[in-house]
Every structure is written in C-alpha cells, then in structure tokens.
Design a protein around this motif. Structure first.
Motif, PDB file in Angstrom:
ATOM      1  N   ALA A   1     -27.226 -36.220  31.486  1.00  0.00           N
ATOM      2  CA  ALA A   1     -25.981 -35.890  31.537  1.00  0.00           C
ATOM      3  C   ALA A   1     -25.756 -34.384  31.787  1.00  0.00           C
ATOM      4  O   ALA A   1     -25.066 -34.205  32.531  1.00  0.00           O
ATOM      5  N   MET A   2     -26.667 -33.749  31.402  1.00  0.00           N
ATOM      6  CA  MET A   2     -26.586 -32.191  31.571  1.00  0.00           C
ATOM      7  C   MET A   2     -26.780 -31.771  33.062  1.00  0.00           C
ATOM      8  O   MET A   2     -26.392 -30.951  33.539  1.00  0.00           O
ATOM      9  N   ASP A   3     -27.654 -32.798  33.565  1.00  0.00           N
ATOM     10  CA  ASP A   3     -28.159 -32.407  34.834  1.00  0.00           C
ATOM     11  C   ASP A   3     -26.943 -32.888  35.710  1.00  0.00           C
ATOM     12  O   ASP A   3     -26.866 -32.071  36.837  1.00  0.00           O
ATOM     13  N   LEU A   4     -26.477 -33.981  35.668  1.00  0.00           N
ATOM     14  CA  LEU A   4     -25.273 -34.471  36.537  1.00  0.00           C
ATOM     15  C   LEU A   4     -24.163 -33.616  36.496  1.00  0.00           C
ATOM     16  O   LEU A   4     -23.582 -33.142  37.291  1.00  0.00           O
ATOM     17  N   LEU A   5     -24.094 -32.615  35.085  1.00  0.00           N
ATOM     18  CA  LEU A   5     -22.785 -32.011  34.940  1.00  0.00           C
ATOM     19  C   LEU A   5     -23.228 -30.294  35.362  1.00  0.00           C
ATOM     20  O   LEU A   5     -22.455 -29.455  35.470  1.00  0.00           O
ATOM     21  N   GLU A   6     -24.459 -30.273  35.695  1.00  0.00           N
ATOM     22  CA  GLU A   6     -24.960 -29.027  36.374  1.00  0.00           C
ATOM     23  C   GLU A   6     -24.828 -27.845  35.320  1.00  0.00           C
ATOM     24  O   GLU A   6     -24.654 -26.741  35.528  1.00  0.00           O
ATOM     25  N   ILE A   7     -25.310 -28.346  33.831  1.00  0.00           N
ATOM     26  CA  ILE A   7     -25.349 -27.342  32.703  1.00  0.00           C
ATOM     27  C   ILE A   7     -26.687 -26.383  33.107  1.00  0.00           C
ATOM     28  O   ILE A   7     -27.534 -26.961  33.416  1.00  0.00           O
ATOM     29  N   PRO A   8     -26.373 -25.247  33.195  1.00  0.00           N
ATOM     30  CA  PRO A   8     -27.598 -24.059  33.560  1.00  0.00           C
ATOM     31  C   PRO A   8     -28.710 -24.411  32.172  1.00  0.00           C
ATOM     32  O   PRO A   8     -28.256 -24.764  30.977  1.00  0.00           O
ATOM     33  N   GLU A   9     -29.845 -24.438  32.703  1.00  0.00           N
ATOM     34  CA  GLU A   9     -30.931 -24.420  31.665  1.00  0.00           C
ATOM     35  C   GLU A   9     -30.900 -23.546  30.390  1.00  0.00           C
ATOM     36  O   GLU A   9     -30.964 -23.758  29.416  1.00  0.00           O
ATOM     37  N   SER A  10     -30.147 -22.366  30.707  1.00  0.00           N
ATOM     38  CA  SER A  10     -29.928 -21.284  29.772  1.00  0.00           C
ATOM     39  C   SER A  10     -29.023 -21.624  28.703  1.00  0.00           C
ATOM     40  O   SER A  10     -29.154 -21.024  27.605  1.00  0.00           O
ATOM     41  N   ASP A  11     -27.991 -22.764  28.936  1.00  0.00           N
ATOM     42  CA  ASP A  11     -27.239 -23.282  28.000  1.00  0.00           C
ATOM     43  C   ASP A  11     -27.512 -24.283  27.385  1.00  0.00           C
ATOM     44  O   ASP A  11     -26.835 -24.837  26.352  1.00  0.00           O
ATOM     45  N   ARG A  12     -28.505 -25.193  27.764  1.00  0.00           N
ATOM     46  CA  ARG A  12     -29.092 -26.242  27.430  1.00  0.00           C
ATOM     47  C   ARG A  12     -29.240 -26.602  25.882  1.00  0.00           C
ATOM     48  O   ARG A  12     -29.069 -27.516  25.225  1.00  0.00           O
ATOM     49  N   ALA A  13     -30.185 -25.532  25.257  1.00  0.00           N
ATOM     50  CA  ALA A  13     -30.478 -25.426  23.869  1.00  0.00           C
ATOM     51  C   ALA A  13     -29.438 -25.403  22.915  1.00  0.00           C
ATOM     52  O   ALA A  13     -29.190 -26.043  21.993  1.00  0.00           O
ATOM     53  N   ARG A  14     -28.328 -24.731  23.413  1.00  0.00           N
ATOM     54  CA  ARG A  14     -27.012 -24.471  22.670  1.00  0.00           C
ATOM     55  C   ARG A  14     -26.451 -26.071  22.577  1.00  0.00           C
ATOM     56  O   ARG A  14     -25.654 -26.249  21.573  1.00  0.00           O
ATOM     57  N   TYR A  15     -26.271 -26.531  23.736  1.00  0.00           N
ATOM     58  CA  TYR A  15     -25.493 -27.858  23.559  1.00  0.00           C
ATOM     59  C   TYR A  15     -26.367 -28.968  22.928  1.00  0.00           C
ATOM     60  O   TYR A  15     -25.612 -29.843  22.223  1.00  0.00           O
ATOM     61  N   LEU A  16     -27.684 -28.834  22.930  1.00  0.00           N
ATOM     62  CA  LEU A  16     -28.488 -29.728  22.137  1.00  0.00           C
ATOM     63  C   LEU A  16     -28.367 -29.591  20.788  1.00  0.00           C
ATOM     64  O   LEU A  16     -28.097 -30.628  19.995  1.00  0.00           O
ATOM     65  N   ALA A  17     -28.314 -28.353  20.321  1.00  0.00           N
ATOM     66  CA  ALA A  17     -27.765 -28.138  18.746  1.00  0.00           C
ATOM     67  C   ALA A  17     -26.783 -28.615  18.422  1.00  0.00           C
ATOM     68  O   ALA A  17     -26.417 -29.302  17.427  1.00  0.00           O
ATOM     69  N   LEU A  18     -25.492 -28.343  19.540  1.00  0.00           N
ATOM     70  CA  LEU A  18     -24.283 -29.017  19.003  1.00  0.00           C
ATOM     71  C   LEU A  18     -24.293 -30.341  19.112  1.00  0.00           C
ATOM     72  O   LEU A  18     -23.401 -31.143  18.322  1.00  0.00           O
ATOM     73  N   LEU A  19     -24.974 -31.182  19.958  1.00  0.00           N
ATOM     74  CA  LEU A  19     -25.025 -32.619  19.890  1.00  0.00           C
ATOM     75  C   LEU A  19     -25.736 -33.219  18.541  1.00  0.00           C
ATOM     76  O   LEU A  19     -24.950 -34.246  18.251  1.00  0.00           O
ATOM     77  N   LYS A  20     -26.522 -32.572  17.849  1.00  0.00           N
ATOM     78  CA  LYS A  20     -27.006 -33.115  16.771  1.00  0.00           C
ATOM     79  C   LYS A  20     -26.338 -32.722  15.466  1.00  0.00           C
ATOM     80  O   LYS A  20     -26.330 -33.407  14.466  1.00  0.00           O
ATOM     81  N   GLN A  21     -25.142 -31.844  15.685  1.00  0.00           N
ATOM     82  CA  GLN A  21     -24.027 -31.607  14.655  1.00  0.00           C
ATOM     83  C   GLN A  21     -23.177 -32.858  14.457  1.00  0.00           C
ATOM     84  O   GLN A  21     -22.730 -33.716  15.128  1.00  0.00           O
ATOM     85  N   PRO A  22     -23.052 -33.267  12.975  1.00  0.00           N
ATOM     86  CA  PRO A  22     -22.003 -34.401  12.851  1.00  0.00           C
ATOM     87  C   PRO A  22     -20.642 -34.197  13.399  1.00  0.00           C
ATOM     88  O   PRO A  22     -20.276 -32.972  13.237  1.00  0.00           O
TER      89      PRO A  22
END
Length: 57
Positions: A35-56
């Motif tokens: 999904a992040m590849d398709l949205l062209e989310i920069p590699e530098s931002d991906r860890a932040r989004y992964l952490a947010l995805l894990k939050q309830p």
C-alpha cells in the motif's frame, strides 16, 4: 520553527495517508508495504506509519 498552520497541515496529510493505507489494505488486500509503495510514501516516513497502523483505532 514551525507555525501552527504547518503542524495542522502535516497532521491532516498524515491522517489522510493513514486512511488511504488502511483502505488499500482492506479493499485491495495489500500488505502495508504494498500500500505504501502504491501511495509512494517515502522510506523515511514508513516507520512512523507502521507504528500508527499498530495502534488501536
């Protein structure tokens, strides 16, 4: 120094990106990485989004 409008704008962008990642994962049955590849989310931002995805929600 960031001003309040820049902070608000960044949070809005982050919220919409997270919503888009969720939608692609659910509707297109993609992994978070795909999904992040398709949205062209920069590699530098991906860890932040992964952490947010894990939050309830």
């Amino acid at each position: 120094m960031c001003n309040l409008s820049e902070v608000i704008e960044e949070r809005g962008i982050q919220k919409e990106s997270l919503r888009s990642i969720h939608a692609l994962m659910k509707n297109a049955h993609l992994s978070s990485k795909e999904a992040m590849d398709l949205l062209e989310i920069p590699e530098s931002d991906r860890a932040r989004y992964l952490a947010l995805l894990k939050q309830p929600q």
